[in-house]
Design a protein around this motif. Structure first.
Motif, PDB file in Angstrom:
ATOM      1  N   UNK A   1       0.842  -1.204   0.000  1.00  0.00           N
ATOM      2  CA  UNK A   1       0.000   0.000   0.000  1.00  0.00           C
ATOM      3  C   UNK A   1       0.871   1.245   0.000  1.00  0.00           C
ATOM      4  N   UNK A   2       0.287   2.340  -0.498  1.00  0.00           N
ATOM      5  CA  UNK A   2       1.019   3.607  -0.572  1.00  0.00           C
ATOM      6  C   UNK A   2       1.108   4.241   0.806  1.00  0.00           C
ATOM      7  N   UNK A   3       2.260   4.827   1.099  1.00  0.00           N
ATOM      8  CA  UNK A   3       2.410   5.573   2.347  1.00  0.00           C
ATOM      9  C   UNK A   3       2.415   7.080   2.106  1.00  0.00           C
ATOM     10  N   UNK A   4       2.110   7.466   0.864  1.00  0.00           N
ATOM     11  CA  UNK A   4       2.010   8.875   0.512  1.00  0.00           C
ATOM     12  C   UNK A   4       0.718   9.083  -0.267  1.00  0.00           C
ATOM     13  N   UNK A   5       0.218  10.305  -0.249  1.00  0.00           N
ATOM     14  CA  UNK A   5      -0.989  10.639  -1.009  1.00  0.00           C
ATOM     15  C   UNK A   5      -0.586  11.255  -2.337  1.00  0.00           C
ATOM     16  N   UNK A   6      -1.465  11.107  -3.310  1.00  0.00           N
ATOM     17  CA  UNK A   6      -1.194  11.712  -4.608  1.00  0.00           C
ATOM     18  C   UNK A   6      -1.600  10.798  -5.740  1.00  0.00           C
ATOM     19  N   UNK A   7      -2.018  11.430  -6.841  1.00  0.00           N
ATOM     20  CA  UNK A   7      -2.460  10.660  -8.007  1.00  0.00           C
ATOM     21  C   UNK A   7      -1.324   9.841  -8.592  1.00  0.00           C
ATOM     22  N   UNK A   8      -0.114  10.403  -8.625  1.00  0.00           N
ATOM     23  CA  UNK A   8       1.026   9.703  -9.195  1.00  0.00           C
ATOM     24  C   UNK A   8       1.355   8.447  -8.388  1.00  0.00           C
ATOM     25  N   UNK A   9       1.275   8.547  -7.069  1.00  0.00           N
ATOM     26  CA  UNK A   9       1.545   7.400  -6.218  1.00  0.00           C
ATOM     27  C   UNK A   9       0.470   6.336  -6.405  1.00  0.00           C
ATOM     28  N   UNK A  10      -0.781   6.755  -6.510  1.00  0.00           N
ATOM     29  CA  UNK A  10      -1.872   5.799  -6.731  1.00  0.00           C
ATOM     30  C   UNK A  10      -1.683   5.039  -8.044  1.00  0.00           C
ATOM     31  N   UNK A  11      -1.244   5.748  -9.079  1.00  0.00           N
ATOM     32  CA  UNK A  11      -0.997   5.080 -10.365  1.00  0.00           C
ATOM     33  C   UNK A  11       0.134   4.075 -10.232  1.00  0.00           C
ATOM     34  N   UNK A  12       1.170   4.453  -9.486  1.00  0.00           N
ATOM     35  CA  UNK A  12       2.303   3.548  -9.247  1.00  0.00           C
ATOM     36  C   UNK A  12       1.836   2.271  -8.565  1.00  0.00           C
ATOM     37  N   UNK A  13       1.028   2.409  -7.519  1.00  0.00           N
ATOM     38  CA  UNK A  13       0.557   1.245  -6.772  1.00  0.00           C
ATOM     39  C   UNK A  13      -0.326   0.366  -7.657  1.00  0.00           C
TER      40      UNK A  13
ATOM     41  N   UNK B   1      -8.053   8.336  12.195  1.00  0.00           N
ATOM     42  CA  UNK B   1      -8.996   7.310  11.731  1.00  0.00           C
ATOM     43  C   UNK B   1      -8.260   6.153  11.061  1.00  0.00           C
ATOM     44  N   UNK B   2      -7.271   6.497  10.213  1.00  0.00           N
ATOM     45  CA  UNK B   2      -6.540   5.439   9.511  1.00  0.00           C
ATOM     46  C   UNK B   2      -5.691   4.617  10.471  1.00  0.00           C
ATOM     47  N   UNK B   3      -5.117   5.249  11.487  1.00  0.00           N
ATOM     48  CA  UNK B   3      -4.328   4.499  12.469  1.00  0.00           C
ATOM     49  C   UNK B   3      -5.207   3.528  13.244  1.00  0.00           C
ATOM     50  N   UNK B   4      -6.434   3.935  13.538  1.00  0.00           N
ATOM     51  CA  UNK B   4      -7.341   3.027  14.248  1.00  0.00           C
ATOM     52  C   UNK B   4      -7.755   1.862  13.345  1.00  0.00           C
ATOM     53  N   UNK B   5      -8.009   2.152  12.058  1.00  0.00           N
ATOM     54  CA  UNK B   5      -8.359   1.080  11.133  1.00  0.00           C
ATOM     55  C   UNK B   5      -7.217   0.072  10.982  1.00  0.00           C
TER      56      UNK B   5
ATOM     57  N   UNK C   1      -6.065   0.585   5.116  1.00  0.00           N
ATOM     58  CA  UNK C   1      -6.791   1.614   5.874  1.00  0.00           C
ATOM     59  C   UNK C   1      -7.122   2.848   5.034  1.00  0.00           C
ATOM     60  N   UNK C   2      -6.195   3.275   4.176  1.00  0.00           N
ATOM     61  CA  UNK C   2      -6.439   4.477   3.366  1.00  0.00           C
ATOM     62  C   UNK C   2      -7.600   4.247   2.401  1.00  0.00           C
ATOM     63  N   UNK C   3      -7.591   3.120   1.714  1.00  0.00           N
ATOM     64  CA  UNK C   3      -8.677   2.825   0.769  1.00  0.00           C
ATOM     65  C   UNK C   3     -10.000   2.648   1.503  1.00  0.00           C
ATOM     66  N   UNK C   4      -9.947   2.039   2.695  1.00  0.00           N
ATOM     67  CA  UNK C   4     -11.169   1.871   3.476  1.00  0.00           C
ATOM     68  C   UNK C   4     -11.733   3.220   3.902  1.00  0.00           C
ATOM     69  N   UNK C   5     -10.868   4.145   4.286  1.00  0.00           N
ATOM     70  CA  UNK C   5     -11.303   5.494   4.670  1.00  0.00           C
ATOM     71  C   UNK C   5     -11.952   6.211   3.491  1.00  0.00           C
ATOM     72  N   UNK C   6     -11.321   6.137   2.315  1.00  0.00           N
ATOM     73  CA  UNK C   6     -11.876   6.797   1.128  1.00  0.00           C
ATOM     74  C   UNK C   6     -13.223   6.199   0.740  1.00  0.00           C
ATOM     75  N   UNK C   7     -13.337   4.895   0.844  1.00  0.00           N
ATOM     76  CA  UNK C   7     -14.606   4.244   0.512  1.00  0.00           C
ATOM     77  C   UNK C   7     -15.704   4.676   1.470  1.00  0.00           C
ATOM     78  N   UNK C   8     -15.358   4.808   2.753  1.00  0.00           N
ATOM     79  CA  UNK C   8     -16.344   5.246   3.744  1.00  0.00           C
ATOM     80  C   UNK C   8     -16.822   6.659   3.443  1.00  0.00           C
ATOM     81  N   UNK C   9     -15.890   7.560   3.085  1.00  0.00           N
ATOM     82  CA  UNK C   9     -16.277   8.943   2.772  1.00  0.00           C
ATOM     83  C   UNK C   9     -17.195   8.979   1.547  1.00  0.00           C
TER      84      UNK C   9
END
Length: 515
Positions: free
Chosen positions: A85-97, A452-456, A465-473
């Motif tokens: 999973x990505x440890x940074x935010x950003x469209x470029x990082x998401x494409x990499x993953x 929130x992500x640390x608790x997840x 956790x990051x994808x789960x947070x985005x899906x919840x939003x």
């Protein structure tokens, strides 16, 4: 072996086309016995080769603890998929993953990673090779420890400078076998063949050596990215032998989970087999005939022949008595044996407990787990397993991070990008039973203390956790929109502006203005 740095030694010998040192390493490597522990895992253990003694039972019982230990230690850290999973935010990082995940899915990474950890647990080490196939797709392949050698320069810290792979090719027409050697370094692949007692370049190849063209981006001290060629292999080491750490030939010798357990497993097999032999030997009671003169007794065997030997008479009478066919003499009394085997039973249990404790394999019993053990109770039961799993995750984690490093370099070459492999985290998810009610309660109480992500991330069933947070939003936004539509459907409708509502042209008066 050499009086200079191993990396310099390698480069000079390669430039001089001298490969004698490779044969020396192969000779040392062949002296390791990888077959023994593989046999034990497959259930082919030494007890099965026990010689038979005339007149005695010859049971051969192999309790396959080798398979139990390897299966448990592997599945504990790898039966749940390893997460990238990505440890940074950003469209470029998401494409990499996404690109990275696509490569891993195409290569069946879940099964491959499980096999790597399992084979490393048996052999002590295992290898993974990366290459572009004829269609330009990125591929991963596992190679066992008995056909590959990792060469390190350990002057300051361990640096992988080459991987040697060797195997035998058979010429069916000539009925001959030839050893083929492939040497992979940071720049090239050199193909060699054995001729007599020397290695020579394989002239059957159009290009030899050939560039493999795999590089990675690394950051210098100023944070700038630079290209660096690498060896396209990952060497996974299960456990390193400490006394092998500073060898001057550059070879690492890994230890498997079973490498020091053979005497203990053999002792268990012998103890259990011996106990079964004793029980079988005494399962039929002996017979004591009272008031019987065997010398004067006249007996004929089933064929009608007269039995004159006293010992044969005893055997015949015992056999006939056991089948309830005859009863001769004043009394026939069976002699039973009182087998006092508690000591043997205790010995077997102690040996098994020692084996499982030494390997960190829980020996679960109903009195340990009860009906619903707490999280603390489970942690105590799996304490030794956690210690071993922590060591294995650190060792294999190095390899999986190097996998991401190499694959990112290959993706950069394929898509003309500059993705940073450090933007991707590798996370293990241990397959330990948990008390989910307790875990959810703990996470709930941490509201306001952790993000929130640390608790997840504390919940074992949440992979990303990051994808789960985005899906919840997203779900919350959809639910808000749905409620607003229910309260005021017209407010959410986007109407096209009519011609009457269009903006008047410049100079035209608005409706209601004075002429």
């Amino acid at each position: 072996m050499q009086t200079m740095l191993l990396e310099q030694f390698y480069e000079e010998n390669k430039a001089n086309n001298s490969w004698r040192w490779v044969l020396d390493l192969i000779s040392k490597h062949k002296s390791r016995d990888y077959i023994l522990m593989r046999r034990y895992v497959d259930g082919d253990q030494d007890i099965l080769r026990r010689s038979e003694e005339k007149g005695k039972p010859n049971n051969k019982i192999a309790l396959n603890f080798a398979r139990k230990i390897v299966d448990y230690s592997t599945s504990y850290i790898a039966s749940n998929p390893i997460r990238y999973s990505a440890n940074e935010a950003g469209t470029d990082v998401d494409e990499h993953v996404k690109k990275l995940q696509a490569v891993l899915v195409d290569n069946d990474e879940e099964s491959l990673s499980y096999d790597i950890i399992e084979d490393g647990s048996i052999d002590g080490e295992v290898f993974e090779y990366y290459y572009f196939d004829e269609d330009g797709q990125i591929c991963l392949a596992e190679f066992k420890a008995d056909e590959c050698i990792a060469v390190y320069d350990m002057t300051v810290k361990a640096k992988l400078i080459a991987v040697i792979r060797y195997y035998t090719m058979t010429d069916v027409s000539k009925n001959t076998k030839t050893m083929v050697v492939e040497v992979y370094d940071e720049h090239e692949i050199t193909y060699l063949r054995q001729e007599g007692s020397v290695l020579v370049l394989d002239t059957s190849r159009e290009k030899n050596p050939v560039l493999h063209n795999i590089t990675v981006h690394v950051k210098d001290q100023d944070g700038r990215l630079q290209q660096k060629p690498i060896v396209p292999w990952t060497h996974y080491v299960n456990r390193r032998r400490k006394h092998q750490q500073n060898r001057d030939d550059g070879m690492f010798e890994g230890m498997g989970d079973l490498s020091d357990l053979k005497p203990l497993m053999d002792a268990i097999n012998k103890a259990v087999t011996g106990k079964v032999d004793v029980q079988e030997y005494f399962k039929n009671p002996k017979v004591l005939f009272e008031d019987l003169d065997l010398d004067e007794l006249i007996l004929y065997d089933p064929e009608g022949n007269l039995i004159t030997d006293v010992e044969r008479k005893k055997e015949y009478l015992a056999k006939m008595w056991a089948t309830s066919q005859i009863l001769i003499g004043g009394k026939a009394v069976p002699i039973t044996w009182d087998l006092q085997d508690q000591h043997e039973e205790n010995t077997i249990n102690r040996l098994i407990e020692s084996l499982l404790d030494q390997t960190g394999t829980p020996h679960l019993r109903p009195d340990q787990v009860g009906t619903a053990p707490s999280g603390i109770a489970l942690k105590i039961i799996f304490y030794h397993a956690d210690i071993k799993a922590g060591i294995k995750m650190r060792q294999y984690g190095k390899g999986f991070r190097n996998r991401i490093r190499i694959l990112t370099g290959m993706l950069n070459a394929k898509y003309k990008k500059q993705w940073d492999y450090q933007a991707v985290d590798v996370k293990f998810s241990k397959n330990m039973p948990v008390n989910l009610v307790e875990m959810v309660d703990i996470v709930t109480k941490l509201v306001g203390q952790l993000s929130y992500e640390e608790r997840l991330a504390l919940l074992p069933f949440v992979d990303d956790p990051r994808a789960s947070r985005e899906k919840l939003l997203e779900e919350q936004d959809e639910e808000t929109e749905r409620r607003m539509r229910m309260l005021d459907p017209d407010a959410m409708e986007t109407e096209e502006p009519s011609e009457d509502d269009s903006t008047p042209a410049d100079g035209e008066p608005l409706e209601g203005d004075a002429a």
